[in-house]
Design a protein around this motif. Sequence first.
Motif, mmCIF file in Angstrom:
data_model
loop_
_atom_site.group_PDB
_atom_site.id
_atom_site.type_symbol
_atom_site.label_atom_id
_atom_site.label_comp_id
_atom_site.label_asym_id
_atom_site.label_seq_id
_atom_site.Cartn_x
_atom_site.Cartn_y
_atom_site.Cartn_z
ATOM 1 N N GLN A 45 0.853 -1.187 0.000
ATOM 2 C CA GLN A 45 0.000 0.000 0.000
ATOM 3 C C GLN A 45 0.890 1.238 0.000
ATOM 4 O O GLN A 45 1.814 1.320 0.801
ATOM 5 N N LEU A 46 0.581 2.178 -0.874
ATOM 6 C CA LEU A 46 1.363 3.406 -0.922
ATOM 7 C C LEU A 46 0.430 4.604 -0.726
ATOM 8 O O LEU A 46 -0.421 4.887 -1.570
ATOM 9 N N HIS A 47 0.603 5.258 0.407
ATOM 10 C CA HIS A 47 -0.131 6.494 0.702
ATOM 11 C C HIS A 47 0.865 7.640 0.537
ATOM 12 O O HIS A 47 1.609 7.953 1.468
ATOM 13 N N ALA A 48 0.865 8.233 -0.637
ATOM 14 C CA ALA A 48 1.894 9.234 -0.931
ATOM 15 C C ALA A 48 1.315 10.638 -0.948
ATOM 16 O O ALA A 48 0.139 10.833 -1.253
ATOM 17 N N GLY A 49 2.165 11.605 -0.637
ATOM 18 C CA GLY A 49 1.762 12.996 -0.786
ATOM 19 C C GLY A 49 1.187 13.641 0.455
ATOM 20 O O GLY A 49 0.125 14.268 0.381
ATOM 21 N N VAL A 50 1.852 13.491 1.563
ATOM 22 C CA VAL A 50 1.382 14.132 2.791
ATOM 23 C C VAL A 50 2.496 15.024 3.344
ATOM 24 O O VAL A 50 3.647 14.613 3.417
ATOM 25 N N ILE A 51 2.114 16.235 3.700
ATOM 26 C CA ILE A 51 3.021 17.128 4.428
ATOM 27 C C ILE A 51 2.692 16.948 5.903
ATOM 28 O O ILE A 51 1.603 17.320 6.350
ATOM 29 N N ARG A 52 3.623 16.365 6.639
ATOM 30 C CA ARG A 52 3.351 16.066 8.050
ATOM 31 C C ARG A 52 3.643 17.279 8.929
ATOM 32 O O ARG A 52 4.610 18.000 8.704
ATOM 33 N N ASN A 53 2.789 17.478 9.924
ATOM 34 C CA ASN A 53 3.075 18.452 10.994
ATOM 35 C C ASN A 53 3.354 19.849 10.439
ATOM 36 O O ASN A 53 4.397 20.442 10.683
ATOM 37 N N HIS A 54 2.383 20.343 9.711
ATOM 38 C CA HIS A 54 2.537 21.617 9.017
ATOM 39 C C HIS A 54 2.749 22.764 9.993
ATOM 40 O O HIS A 54 3.500 23.697 9.695
ATOM 41 N N HIS A 55 2.096 22.735 11.134
ATOM 42 C CA HIS A 55 2.205 23.840 12.091
ATOM 43 C C HIS A 55 3.149 23.445 13.224
ATOM 44 O O HIS A 55 2.754 22.795 14.193
ATOM 45 N N ARG A 56 4.400 23.860 13.109
ATOM 46 C CA ARG A 56 5.397 23.404 14.065
ATOM 47 C C ARG A 56 5.062 23.724 15.520
ATOM 48 O O ARG A 56 5.262 22.873 16.390
ATOM 49 N N PHE A 112 1.701 33.081 12.314
ATOM 50 C CA PHE A 112 0.473 33.776 12.686
ATOM 51 C C PHE A 112 -0.784 32.908 12.582
ATOM 52 O O PHE A 112 -1.891 33.390 12.836
ATOM 53 N N GLY A 113 -0.609 31.651 12.202
ATOM 54 C CA GLY A 113 -1.765 30.811 11.872
ATOM 55 C C GLY A 113 -2.752 30.638 13.005
ATOM 56 O O GLY A 113 -3.948 30.428 12.760
ATOM 57 N N THR A 114 -2.285 30.696 14.240
ATOM 58 C CA THR A 114 -3.209 30.537 15.366
ATOM 59 C C THR A 114 -3.376 31.845 16.157
ATOM 60 O O THR A 114 -3.944 31.840 17.243
ATOM 61 N N SER A 115 -2.907 32.941 15.574
ATOM 62 C CA SER A 115 -3.096 34.247 16.220
ATOM 63 C C SER A 115 -4.561 34.640 16.168
ATOM 64 O O SER A 115 -5.245 34.432 15.167
ATOM 65 N N GLU A 116 -5.049 35.224 17.237
ATOM 66 C CA GLU A 116 -6.466 35.607 17.238
ATOM 67 C C GLU A 116 -6.756 36.835 16.393
ATOM 68 O O GLU A 116 -7.863 37.006 15.884
ATOM 69 N N THR A 117 -5.767 37.703 16.261
ATOM 70 C CA THR A 117 -6.010 38.895 15.443
ATOM 71 C C THR A 117 -5.823 38.623 13.958
ATOM 72 O O THR A 117 -6.460 39.254 13.124
ATOM 73 N N PHE A 118 -4.958 37.686 13.618
ATOM 74 C CA PHE A 118 -4.674 37.442 12.206
ATOM 75 C C PHE A 118 -5.807 36.680 11.541
ATOM 76 O O PHE A 118 -6.373 35.746 12.116
#
Lengths: 471, 471, 471
Positions: A305-316, B347-353
């Motif tokens: 199974q290949l699940h390709a194309g995910v950007i993990r943990n976008h919001h650090r 700014f993704g989780t900023s309340e003002t943005f």
Amino acid sequence: MSALRPHPDRLLPADPAVRAVARRLYDEVADAPILSPHGHVDAGMLLRDDSFPDPATLFVTPDHYVTRLLHANGVPLERLGVRQKRESASPDSRDAWRAFCEHWDDFLATPVRFWIESELHDVFGVDVQPSAATADELFDQLSERLAQPEFRPRALFERFRIEVLATTDDPADDLAAHRALAADPTFTGRVIPTFRPDRYLDPTAPGWAADLDRLAAASGVDCGTHAGFLDALRARRAAFASAGATSTDTGAPDAHCEPLSDADAERIHRAGLAGTATPEQGVAYRRSMLFRLAEMSADDGLVMQLHAGVIRNHHRPTFDAFGPDTGHDLPAPGGFTRALTPILERFGTSETFRIVLFTLDETLFSRDIGPLAGFYPSVYAGAPWWFLDTPAAIARYRAAVTDSAGVAKTSGFIDDTRAFCSIPARHDMSRRADAAWLAGLVTTHQLGEDEAAGIARRLVDDIPRATFRLG
Amino acid sequence: MSALRPHPDRLLPADPAVRAVARRLYDEVADAPILSPHGHVDAGMLLRDDSFPDPATLFVTPDHYVTRLLHANGVPLERLGVRQKRESASPDSRDAWRAFCEHWDDFLATPVRFWIESELHDVFGVDVQPSAATADELFDQLSERLAQPEFRPRALFERFRIEVLATTDDPADDLAAHRALAADPTFTGRVIPTFRPDRYLDPTAPGWAADLDRLAAASGVDCGTHAGFLDALRARRAAFASAGATSTDTGAPDAHCEPLSDADAERIHRAGLAGTATPEQGVAYRRSMLFRLAEMSADDGLVMQLHAGVIRNHHRPTFDAFGPDTGHDLPAPGGFTRALTPILERFGTSETFRIVLFTLDETLFSRDIGPLAGFYPSVYAGAPWWFLDTPAAIARYRAAVTDSAGVAKTSGFIDDTRAFCSIPARHDMSRRADAAWLAGLVTTHQLGEDEAAGIARRLVDDIPRATFRLG
Amino acid sequence: MSALRPHPDRLLPADPAVRAVARRLYDEVADAPILSPHGHVDAGMLLRDDSFPDPATLFVTPDHYVTRLLHANGVPLERLGVRQKRESASPDSRDAWRAFCEHWDDFLATPVRFWIESELHDVFGVDVQPSAATADELFDQLSERLAQPEFRPRALFERFRIEVLATTDDPADDLAAHRALAADPTFTGRVIPTFRPDRYLDPTAPGWAADLDRLAAASGVDCGTHAGFLDALRARRAAFASAGATSTDTGAPDAHCEPLSDADAERIHRAGLAGTATPEQGVAYRRSMLFRLAEMSADDGLVMQLHAGVIRNHHRPTFDAFGPDTGHDLPAPGGFTRALTPILERFGTSETFRIVLFTLDETLFSRDIGPLAGFYPSVYAGAPWWFLDTPAAIARYRAAVTDSAGVAKTSGFIDDTRAFCSIPARHDMSRRADAAWLAGLVTTHQLGEDEAAGIARRLVDDIPRATFRLG
């Protein structure tokens, strides 16, 4: 306080004549046993068979489909208990549940609402809609249910008519829970592991050397060299197969798979262990490993199974505070046709090799996946997945993939869920969506109704069984 | 000479049962006041309140939706008066109008036909279809209407029930027209500016230094340095906000936004002023400015609209002869998820943005925009825009975005038009399209009709009000 | 043994009221003559007018739509006779036919099934479904039919009501078959060549020098220089035009078209002849040639068809064993707007130049093709092609392209087929799909029924005639 009463014909087409056909097609499969060849339920949960602690811990906290949309509508993840270890009760469960109920209308017209309505109503007998006003009452009612023996995991497993449930497991996992379940005469379900080596593919990942040590310990094969590492994986694949596994799974940022020469692979392997591998080396090694995994599948017959194309943990910042799987893994643009050339040129017509392609990028349905599955005997078009596991996207998938690949080269439904109680609702949604699609073909005279009924039945039985070699 | 008589149920579903639901949903909002949070009407037009000069100058010459399709079907732009200064009568207006009427059937099945039919019929009481045979009669009839006081801009503004109209304005604009309108006791409409700094973002653009001089004059802040330039923008944003602005708008070739260090930004700024900035520097500066604009939005709470992915002035010979906005701005492939990482991480989780994402690339609906708006509290899914502002594309947008973002994280309709008289027709099209979509969900039992009615009402009121902070 | 009895209303909408409209619209065009401005039938077949040898050789072996899906479902290409020279009988034809019949259900819900059902029933009077049980009976029945004079190519050509059939031909082809057909008083059909220079565009292609020798011989112009090569192409275009050609065709991996300077082109040309051209030079030369071909079209008025975005011969082992056109040409991601800038900037508003854009990447429908055809008088939106030549994809195409380009700037249907007997079925499918689309617009009051009927008629007559300059 409005009633929660899911309509028996929900998701079936509005036109009465088309609905009548869809209803008959759906009735063919509504009660069919569930084959779940890809998901994320914990085998240990079924082994222990403990009661679920409370509604929030069951429905909210561990389900990133739910927490992400609550977060998008202003609920902090803290309030949802996300920082908590999964499936352990927390003192704030009632408050997390309240947050969920207050925001229930933010799920209107989404598949999550469909799933949870079905769960609440069909599994737990709830008949009022969640809301700020009903939150406490529902919390108490559900908590009471959960304490009863018939709501423990094994009882539900049986009630859900699950015939096969595949879990997703680390290669170093000892599969003790799977073996114990198989050996338990009081449990007759089939719970099989799936080999998921993602953690080991990138030599620049933090902790890679330690992970390899665990793998070496699990396999009894030294992983100090690339060749040894490959042997360790082969040993664990064999162990998985003997514990019932029929497939592997790989989640990858992309589908590139150019194999490295042995010498290059060994050099990068050593650099990885030494902590000196460059990002470019990491990518090259990871892509080469995708080829090696295909090679192993061609050898041992485990479906890839290949699940390709995910950007993990976008919001650090969220990752730093709450860890992975907290709702900000996001789709990346995909592409299989060019990227998979090395694997397909080498194994594409092999009788043992099989690969199931999943994407989050719908543009691949008619451009990549349908055409590939419509030529290569080894390629199957994976069901719409994750963000695309919805009635509307299923309709788009069927319309786009069938034209070039037909039905037999699609994979059948996968629920891909950690939310155990949502499994029947998810399969039900898929069965309704397929019935709706087929009824449209019948009433426009593109299929006979008997042909459509045959397809409906195959889609929940022969097709997933064959695709995933479930026997 | 066939009749122009728009059907009261146009755009609503054909199936009688579904249409009945759609009709009820549409009736909930058909007469609701118009909130227009993004458009290109000139505030001065409302201040002066002059009569519109003639039908061609109103319907044809300034509307690039119209002129582009006429051009595609062989009408030279000269004949359409495109070279003329906008909204000033020209000696050739009658001939331009004739060209339009002769080609009326080239608009069949396009949204432009819908809008103009609605305008002609509902606003001007016209009841014959344009054609070569009716062109002169219509020209005279419309000219007569336009001379009457009830067809002046302010009378129409009131008749259209416009509650809020946002214009799009240069940061150096003194907003005198807006202030005069606000101060005019005889005009009770709310016309608010939108801060659109596009002209200032690329230091390699012709005239950049002169533009900065104008900005410096308008703001009273020297723009000789990057820091000064940022301060000048901040000063003008504050002035816009005090003139009623609630949002900014940026049209960008792409959504990349990596911030430059202060030192790098200053160096490129100086190079731009000296006319020596390279194309690569221009791109880097423009992308960094997108980040700085987000930073300012997080500070001052002005909603950031981002219209990304346009190739401007594709046909250089036409641009050289006729200038910008003449129908050959074209869509570019888009991508938000990776590109916006710097802004969203910060700014993704900023309340003002708050950021509203618009695209001309539909592949982003389910792959980028829905998933982003379904996690980040600050991200809203902008309505289908420009080439996608059509009944069919609206249906695709709703089907693709709702699954992962729900309804509350979509922006509500924006008309984005320079064609003042098309505003009600455009909002009406959107209301009909949304009613059709909701009726499909109701009749397939995915929503209750009361829930759908609530959504319909929110989509024309609470949702745009909240998204654009209209209060 | 189930009956094969295609429904008279197949593909028309299920809703009775919508179907009634669709049926009337379809009836307007169901029996209209066929204009086939792009296909791959061999003119020599019509000249010789030999009987088709047997069912497999007619329906299976030469049709890569058929063989690819059989291959995907496990039938080796050998069994299908693919290695055989096309259209010559083979000793294994009966077995190939059996394989096809055994796998008939793998085509359920695909357009191939629609086409072949229509052919079997409407052309050959077959009334049982293919299956393992009926394979031999059908083989015999069809073989008998094929031996009869009324099933020879010319008789079918007349019966199919083909008014114009365009073939696809190599520039070095002497067009003898076309001339002989035109001179034959017993054949009144119009069979016209199409200039397809693909083979000559890449100086790194194997055999390029030898190909140029053939072109030089055919044209009487030395191809030792780039300038000579261009002159040879011009000479052959003139010869094609005088043999009735109205268009050219180019299949290209992408649509880039930056012209080389004469000096650079000559240098790469010489390197190509010497066998020393690099891959980068090959790409640059090929792209430059696309520009030169547009320049020639602007000069001589031959309509330029561009089929861009195909990855040829994806599975090298299959190519090595079976040659080209064996089912593994696959779609590539596309893009016209930026890529075509050089051609459109130079010739986009030329009255003689015309380009028809075809894609396998649906994302271009609303993003590239509609907007380009909606501004440039020279650009036409090519019909959905190949993998997209299906009822569902046609619906998506109409919904996505019409909004920005209207109807008049679409090309009309092309069948693009080698399968001569499928031509009426393919045009019939397109006519039904367009009737279904138009009926939806009529019953949602976006078009009057008379307007829709007019469009339906134009789509099969005026529009393809005008687009391809068929006169």
